[in-house]
Design a protein around this motif. Structure first.
Motif, PDB file in Angstrom:
ATOM      1  N   LEU A 144       0.819  -1.216   0.000  1.00 56.00           N
ATOM      2  CA  LEU A 144       0.000   0.000   0.000  1.00 56.00           C
ATOM      3  C   LEU A 144       0.853   1.266   0.000  1.00 56.00           C
ATOM      4  CD1 LEU A 144      -2.872  -1.010   2.431  1.00 56.00           C
ATOM      5  CD2 LEU A 144      -3.010  -0.674  -0.035  1.00 56.00           C
ATOM      6  N   VAL A 145       1.918   1.268   0.804  1.00 49.49           N
ATOM      7  CA  VAL A 145       2.801   2.434   0.825  1.00 49.49           C
ATOM      8  C   VAL A 145       3.503   2.587  -0.516  1.00 49.49           C
ATOM      9  CG1 VAL A 145       4.895   3.389   1.872  1.00 49.49           C
ATOM     10  CG2 VAL A 145       3.099   2.458   3.313  1.00 49.49           C
ATOM     11  N   GLY A 146       3.955   1.491  -1.106  1.00 52.05           N
ATOM     12  CA  GLY A 146       4.580   1.555  -2.426  1.00 52.05           C
ATOM     13  C   GLY A 146       3.612   2.065  -3.476  1.00 52.05           C
ATOM     14  N   VAL A 206       1.634   6.475  -6.966  1.00 52.44           N
ATOM     15  CA  VAL A 206       0.556   7.363  -7.416  1.00 52.44           C
ATOM     16  C   VAL A 206       0.942   8.827  -7.204  1.00 52.44           C
ATOM     17  CG1 VAL A 206      -1.809   8.101  -6.854  1.00 52.44           C
ATOM     18  CG2 VAL A 206      -1.286   5.684  -7.143  1.00 52.44           C
ATOM     19  N   VAL A 207       1.547   9.128  -6.050  1.00 53.66           N
ATOM     20  CA  VAL A 207       1.934  10.515  -5.767  1.00 53.66           C
ATOM     21  C   VAL A 207       3.003  10.979  -6.750  1.00 53.66           C
ATOM     22  CG1 VAL A 207       3.100  11.988  -4.083  1.00 53.66           C
ATOM     23  CG2 VAL A 207       1.247  10.488  -3.363  1.00 53.66           C
ATOM     24  N   ARG A 208       3.994  10.143  -7.029  1.00 52.83           N
ATOM     25  CA  ARG A 208       5.035  10.520  -7.983  1.00 52.83           C
ATOM     26  C   ARG A 208       4.456  10.698  -9.386  1.00 52.83           C
ATOM     27  NH1 ARG A 208      10.514   7.125  -6.526  1.00 52.83           N
ATOM     28  NH2 ARG A 208      11.001   8.289  -4.633  1.00 52.83           N
ATOM     29  N   LYS A 209       3.550   9.811  -9.777  1.00 56.05           N
ATOM     30  CA  LYS A 209       2.917   9.912 -11.096  1.00 56.05           C
ATOM     31  C   LYS A 209       2.111  11.205 -11.194  1.00 56.05           C
ATOM     32  CE  LYS A 209       2.069   7.317 -14.774  1.00 56.05           C
ATOM     33  NZ  LYS A 209       3.090   6.950 -15.718  1.00 56.05           N
ATOM     34  N   PHE A 210       1.370  11.518 -10.137  1.00 57.43           N
ATOM     35  CA  PHE A 210       0.568  12.731 -10.130  1.00 57.43           C
ATOM     36  C   PHE A 210       1.450  13.973 -10.142  1.00 57.43           C
ATOM     37  CE2 PHE A 210      -1.608  16.120  -7.761  1.00 57.43           C
ATOM     38  CZ  PHE A 210      -2.703  16.306  -8.584  1.00 57.43           C
TER      39      PHE A 210
END
Length: 70
Positions: free
Chosen positions: A49-51, A56-60
């Protein structure tokens, strides 16, 4: 104690005593093994989940910074 065990036949030392130990402590051993496996599963789910969140945060962040370049 060592003299008592030394006088016993081999099958008592290597078969009967471990079987008795499993019968007496089997429930405790099963609970400890179940707890460890459950804990490892929870750690694995946490890491996944953390990965996923980091991905997702890096992609966003990369998609939003590329839009601001315009």
């Amino acid at each position: 104690m060592r003299e008592i065990v030394a006088e016993l036949p081999w099958w008592v030392k290597w078969v009967a005593v471990p079987v008795i130990a499993l019968v007496v402590f089997g429930g405790l051993i099963a609970s400890v093994v179940g707890f460890v496996i459950g804990l490892l599963f929870k750690v694995l789910v946490f890491v996944a989940l953390v990965g996923g969140l980091i991905y997702v945060v890096r992609k966003f962040m990369s998609s939003s910074s590329s839009r601001s370049d315009w």
